[in-house]
Structures are given as C-alpha cells and as structure tokens.
Scaffold this motif. Sequence first.
Motif, PDB file in Angstrom:
ATOM      1  N   MET A   1       0.367 -17.654   1.147  1.00 33.85           N
ATOM      2  CA  MET A   1       1.496 -16.779   0.845  1.00 33.85           C
ATOM      3  C   MET A   1       2.837 -17.482   0.982  1.00 33.85           C
ATOM      4  SD  MET A   1       0.345 -13.016   2.272  1.00 33.85           S
ATOM      5  CE  MET A   1       0.339 -13.524   4.003  1.00 33.85           C
ATOM      6  N   SER A   2       2.877 -18.571   1.747  1.00 28.64           N
ATOM      7  CA  SER A   2       4.133 -19.321   1.886  1.00 28.64           C
ATOM      8  C   SER A   2       4.559 -19.947   0.570  1.00 28.64           C
ATOM      9  CB  SER A   2       3.991 -20.409   2.954  1.00 28.64           C
ATOM     10  OG  SER A   2       3.866 -19.838   4.242  1.00 28.64           O
ATOM     11  N   LYS A   3       3.623 -20.071  -0.363  1.00 29.63           N
ATOM     12  CA  LYS A   3       3.959 -20.588  -1.682  1.00 29.63           C
ATOM     13  C   LYS A   3       4.675 -19.531  -2.525  1.00 29.63           C
ATOM     14  CE  LYS A   3      -0.097 -23.609  -1.581  1.00 29.63           C
ATOM     15  NZ  LYS A   3      -1.422 -23.924  -2.195  1.00 29.63           N
ATOM     16  N   VAL A   4       4.564 -18.280  -2.090  1.00 23.87           N
ATOM     17  CA  VAL A   4       5.202 -17.172  -2.807  1.00 23.87           C
ATOM     18  C   VAL A   4       6.564 -16.842  -2.212  1.00 23.87           C
ATOM     19  CG1 VAL A   4       4.968 -14.744  -3.486  1.00 23.87           C
ATOM     20  CG2 VAL A   4       2.945 -16.223  -3.373  1.00 23.87           C
ATOM     21  N   ALA A   5       6.621 -16.773  -0.881  1.00 26.76           N
ATOM     22  CA  ALA A   5       7.855 -16.385  -0.185  1.00 26.76           C
ATOM     23  C   ALA A   5       7.754 -16.838   1.264  1.00 26.76           C
ATOM     24  CB  ALA A   5       8.041 -14.868  -0.251  1.00 26.76           C
ATOM     25  N   PRO A   6       8.869 -16.883   1.992  1.00 25.26           N
ATOM     26  CA  PRO A   6       8.796 -17.196   3.419  1.00 25.26           C
ATOM     27  C   PRO A   6       7.915 -16.178   4.153  1.00 25.26           C
ATOM     28  CG  PRO A   6      11.055 -17.311   2.644  1.00 25.26           C
ATOM     29  CD  PRO A   6      10.269 -16.717   1.527  1.00 25.26           C
ATOM     30  N   VAL A   7       7.062 -16.686   5.024  1.00 25.88           N
ATOM     31  CA  VAL A   7       6.152 -15.832   5.797  1.00 25.88           C
ATOM     32  C   VAL A   7       6.505 -15.971   7.269  1.00 25.88           C
ATOM     33  CG1 VAL A   7       3.759 -15.320   6.393  1.00 25.88           C
ATOM     34  CG2 VAL A   7       4.324 -16.132   4.091  1.00 25.88           C
ATOM     35  N   LEU A   8       6.707 -14.844   7.927  1.00 28.31           N
ATOM     36  CA  LEU A   8       7.051 -14.851   9.354  1.00 28.31           C
ATOM     37  C   LEU A   8       5.901 -14.239  10.147  1.00 28.31           C
ATOM     38  CD1 LEU A   8       9.293 -15.522  11.403  1.00 28.31           C
ATOM     39  CD2 LEU A   8      10.095 -13.158  11.157  1.00 28.31           C
TER      40      LEU A   8
ATOM     41  N   PRO B   1       8.764 -10.935  -3.453  1.00 29.82           N
ATOM     42  CA  PRO B   1       9.372 -10.728  -2.123  1.00 29.82           C
ATOM     43  C   PRO B   1      10.218 -11.914  -1.701  1.00 29.82           C
ATOM     44  CG  PRO B   1       7.096 -11.435  -1.892  1.00 29.82           C
ATOM     45  CD  PRO B   1       7.334 -11.263  -3.374  1.00 29.82           C
ATOM     46  N   ASP B   2      11.170 -11.650  -0.819  1.00 26.57           N
ATOM     47  CA  ASP B   2      11.906 -12.753  -0.206  1.00 26.57           C
ATOM     48  C   ASP B   2      11.535 -12.920   1.264  1.00 26.57           C
ATOM     49  OD1 ASP B   2      13.250 -10.532   0.806  1.00 26.57           O
ATOM     50  OD2 ASP B   2      14.941 -10.782  -0.548  1.00 26.57           O
ATOM     51  N   LEU B   3      10.577 -12.097   1.744  1.00 31.94           N
ATOM     52  CA  LEU B   3      10.049 -12.267   3.101  1.00 31.94           C
ATOM     53  C   LEU B   3       8.745 -11.482   3.221  1.00 31.94           C
ATOM     54  CD1 LEU B   3      10.395 -13.375   5.998  1.00 31.94           C
ATOM     55  CD2 LEU B   3      11.623 -11.266   6.553  1.00 31.94           C
ATOM     56  N   ILE B   4       7.758 -12.090   3.863  1.00 26.49           N
ATOM     57  CA  ILE B   4       6.491 -11.429   4.193  1.00 26.49           C
ATOM     58  C   ILE B   4       6.340 -11.469   5.705  1.00 26.49           C
ATOM     59  CG2 ILE B   4       3.988 -11.438   3.899  1.00 26.49           C
ATOM     60  CD1 ILE B   4       4.442 -12.958   1.253  1.00 26.49           C
ATOM     61  N   VAL B   5       6.155 -10.308   6.308  1.00 30.35           N
ATOM     62  CA  VAL B   5       6.082 -10.198   7.765  1.00 30.35           C
ATOM     63  C   VAL B   5       4.706  -9.685   8.161  1.00 30.35           C
ATOM     64  CG1 VAL B   5       7.069  -9.134   9.819  1.00 30.35           C
ATOM     65  CG2 VAL B   5       8.541  -9.690   7.879  1.00 30.35           C
ATOM     66  N   GLY B   6       4.074 -10.322   9.134  1.00 29.11           N
ATOM     67  CA  GLY B   6       2.763  -9.865   9.577  1.00 29.11           C
ATOM     68  C   GLY B   6       2.437 -10.312  10.980  1.00 29.11           C
ATOM     69  N   ARG B   7       1.738  -9.462  11.708  1.00 29.77           N
ATOM     70  CA  ARG B   7       1.293  -9.813  13.061  1.00 29.77           C
ATOM     71  C   ARG B   7      -0.124 -10.388  13.046  1.00 29.77           C
ATOM     72  NH1 ARG B   7       2.991  -9.278  18.238  1.00 29.77           N
ATOM     73  NH2 ARG B   7       1.532  -8.637  19.848  1.00 29.77           N
ATOM     74  N   TYR B   8      -0.891 -10.059  11.996  1.00 30.28           N
ATOM     75  CA  TYR B   8      -2.277 -10.523  11.927  1.00 30.28           C
ATOM     76  C   TYR B   8      -2.484 -11.586  10.847  1.00 30.28           C
ATOM     77  CZ  TYR B   8      -3.195  -6.345  14.745  1.00 30.28           C
ATOM     78  OH  TYR B   8      -3.195  -5.397  15.723  1.00 30.28           O
ATOM     79  N   VAL B   9      -1.433 -12.236  10.416  1.00 30.96           N
ATOM     80  CA  VAL B   9      -1.556 -13.297   9.415  1.00 30.96           C
ATOM     81  C   VAL B   9      -2.337 -14.470  10.009  1.00 30.96           C
ATOM     82  CG1 VAL B   9      -0.297 -14.918   7.957  1.00 30.96           C
ATOM     83  CG2 VAL B   9       0.623 -12.637   8.364  1.00 30.96           C
ATOM     84  N   ASN B  10      -3.381 -14.930   9.287  1.00 26.47           N
ATOM     85  CA  ASN B  10      -4.084 -16.117   9.767  1.00 26.47           C
ATOM     86  C   ASN B  10      -3.536 -17.361   9.076  1.00 26.47           C
ATOM     87  OD1 ASN B  10      -5.451 -16.498   7.233  1.00 26.47           O
ATOM     88  ND2 ASN B  10      -6.990 -14.982   7.849  1.00 26.47           N
TER      89      ASN B  10
ATOM     90  N   CYS C   1      16.586 -18.018   4.458  1.00 30.51           N
ATOM     91  CA  CYS C   1      17.983 -18.147   4.054  1.00 30.51           C
ATOM     92  C   CYS C   1      18.527 -16.803   3.597  1.00 30.51           C
ATOM     93  CB  CYS C   1      18.122 -19.170   2.929  1.00 30.51           C
ATOM     94  SG  CYS C   1      17.619 -20.843   3.401  1.00 30.51           S
ATOM     95  N   GLY C   2      19.728 -16.517   4.014  1.00 30.67           N
ATOM     96  CA  GLY C   2      20.357 -15.278   3.595  1.00 30.67           C
ATOM     97  C   GLY C   2      19.765 -14.062   4.280  1.00 30.67           C
ATOM     98  N   GLN C   3      19.962 -12.900   3.675  1.00 30.05           N
ATOM     99  CA  GLN C   3      19.496 -11.634   4.229  1.00 30.05           C
ATOM    100  C   GLN C   3      18.352 -11.101   3.372  1.00 30.05           C
ATOM    101  OE1 GLN C   3      20.678 -10.040   7.070  1.00 30.05           O
ATOM    102  NE2 GLN C   3      18.883  -8.776   6.740  1.00 30.05           N
ATOM    103  N   PRO C   4      17.110 -11.171   3.858  1.00 27.81           N
ATOM    104  CA  PRO C   4      15.986 -10.670   3.065  1.00 27.81           C
ATOM    105  C   PRO C   4      16.132  -9.172   2.770  1.00 27.81           C
ATOM    106  CG  PRO C   4      15.214 -11.986   4.920  1.00 27.81           C
ATOM    107  CD  PRO C   4      16.670 -11.749   5.140  1.00 27.81           C
TER     108      PRO C   4
ATOM    109  N   ALA D   1      23.595 -18.721   5.207  1.00 28.71           N
ATOM    110  CA  ALA D   1      23.063 -19.574   6.258  1.00 28.71           C
ATOM    111  C   ALA D   1      21.541 -19.502   6.281  1.00 28.71           C
ATOM    112  CB  ALA D   1      23.630 -19.134   7.598  1.00 28.71           C
ATOM    113  N   CYS D   2      20.943 -20.626   6.580  1.00 30.77           N
ATOM    114  CA  CYS D   2      19.485 -20.693   6.700  1.00 30.77           C
ATOM    115  C   CYS D   2      19.119 -20.863   8.170  1.00 30.77           C
ATOM    116  CB  CYS D   2      18.935 -21.862   5.881  1.00 30.77           C
ATOM    117  SG  CYS D   2      19.163 -21.685   4.096  1.00 30.77           S
ATOM    118  N   ARG D   3      18.070 -20.173   8.562  1.00 34.56           N
ATOM    119  CA  ARG D   3      17.609 -20.268   9.948  1.00 34.56           C
ATOM    120  C   ARG D   3      16.132 -20.637   9.962  1.00 34.56           C
ATOM    121  NH1 ARG D   3      19.557 -14.379  11.211  1.00 34.56           N
ATOM    122  NH2 ARG D   3      19.139 -14.358   8.977  1.00 34.56           N
TER     123      ARG D   3
END
Length: 345
Positions: A164-171, A148-157, A64-67, A50-52
């Motif tokens: 980075m979204s071109k590499v992997a999903p960024v949250l 990576p299949d997910l990049i997580v950051g609080r200070y992402v500009n 999508c899926g489980q990172p 499933a994709c969210r």
Amino acid sequence: MGILTYRPARKVRRLLTFFALGILGILLATACAKNSQPDLQSAATDAPAACRTFQHQFGETEICGQPTRIIAFDPPALDMLLSLDIQPVGLAGAKANGYDQDQTVEGAPQLGAEIDGVSYFGDRLTSRPIYVGTLHTPSLEAILALKPDLIVGRYVNEAQYATMSKVAPVLPLNTDQTDWQQDFLVLAETLDRTPQAQQVVERYEQKIAAAKTALNPVNQNATALILDMIDLGQITVLTTDNYMGVLLEKLGFQLMVPDSPASSVGIAPISVESLPQMTPDLIMVLERGSLSAPIKRQWATNPILQSVKNQAKHLVFADFYLWATLEGPIGAEYMIDDLQAQLSS
C-alpha cells in the motif's frame, strides 16, 4: 542536527578594516534597495507544505502537507479518526473466526461501494466512506480508485505496508499492543490536531477513574480472568500484554494468567482441565458470533466449567468484536459501559 558554532574573526590591520567597511556600506545600500521587493527565492522555499517523517516498526513514513483523503484500514483507525472529528473516504472492516460477515459494516456492501453504516460508530460517522474490503483481504483496486493521501491502520502487517505504500503514505499505529494513547497522539500530530487529542485522552482518563470508583466494592482486591473460547479444545487467556487485560487492571482488577508462556499478542493457551486451578472473582468470556450460543451452553452444562463458574463471583459474556477489536477512545468507552452494566445487574 548539529549545532553550528561561530568563532570571532582575528584582528586585521586598520587599512583592511576601513576597506571592508566601505564594501559593507555598498552592500547594505544595495540590500535596502531590494528590501521593498519580495524575496522570491525564499518564498519558493517556504511554499511547499512541510514534510514530517514518522518512525515505526516497518521503517519510516514521510507525510507532506495536510492529508485530507484518508483511508481507515481497520476499526481502531476508524475509532481514532472519528475521535478527531475526521471522516475517512474509505474503510476496511474486520471479519473474525465465528462471524459470518464483516462485523464493522452494516449489511453487506460491495467492494468500491458506499457504506450505509458501521457498528458502534453510527452516530459519529456522518459521511459515506467507500468499502475497500477487510483488513485481512483488502482490495488494492478499491484503494487505488480513492486516490488517498494517507492510509492509517493499527493491524497493518509488513506485506500490506509494502504494497500500500506504493499507493499512498501508510501510517501503522501498532507500536504498543497494550494501549492506544501513544499511537493516537502520533496520528493527531500527523493531522495537526494534538490539542483535541489531548482532550480526548483526558476524558478517557476521567472515565477510567469514575468507573473504577463506581465499581467498588466489586473490584476491591478482586481477580479477573479473560477467556477467548473457540470450543473446549481451544481456550486462551488474555494477559497483561493485551489491551483488554490492561483495561481491566486500570479498572481495579488484578488479572490472572496461567503459567504457560504467552504469545506476542498477549494470549496464553490453557486447557479446560486446568481452569479449576484458577479461582478468579470475575470471569469474562468473549463471544464470537455463531460460536457464542454453543459456548454459553458449555458453561451451563459442562461439569468442569460449572465448577469454575461456581467458584467465581461474576461471570460475564462480552462481544469479541468490541473488546478485542475496537482499540481506541470510543471503543474504550463502550467497553467500560458494557462491563459496568453487566456487573451492576
């Protein structure tokens, strides 16, 4: 998504009804014969994970899926991942003004090399993630190599998000500058760990309540002033629009702020000459690496700062990296313990 509404068909003639029932009987018989075979079309539809989609200030991110290969783009992201018992494959650190090197990592790792240890989280980091630079100067090459299949950051500009979204999903986890709980629960939902995240939040609230009680009578009707000092000409006050200010208020203190307008990140400039107009019970001064010793000397020798200190009941110095960077459940526990220890002494 709209709600489909089904309307009853109109009455038809008896002859047509018998004819339709006959056709229905044939169809049912055929369906029963096929029922013992797997529905390949349905299975193919259900097979993909499933994709969210998650909305944020830069747009939306589809996951999508489980990172499993996750990069923590900054210390708060590392805090949140470790709080969910997730070990990142890559880590970006932080280097602020006044520090000679990255405060997040131990030693001086090379880009693309394994990290030996991290500050404050050493007992929770059981893996050896790859160093991908700092949150201000990340290495796209090192990030790409990790796949990576997910990049997580609080200070992402926004620019970093677009790249980075071109590499992997960024949250991006910075929907609320004053607290981490909402973003933490979003991350937990992404990684299918909501029950565990709720337990972490509950423990945090219990920690806050216990500390607030333990700080009595220091925090009763007490005011607090948080200062970030580069030098005597660069002083800012942290407001209630800042995570540290909110945390102190949760612990029972009333935050004091100057009349000058605050920025979007919860800080307001103030001159050293204006400080005597503020008469807080608690003064917290953030220490910044090599700038710490000179600032402490100023508080010991400068007449204006001495008068401010003499009016207050408590003066504490706090690590800037801890208090201004580690926005997450683990960092919050360290902050609370740090304040309690300093005030008890």
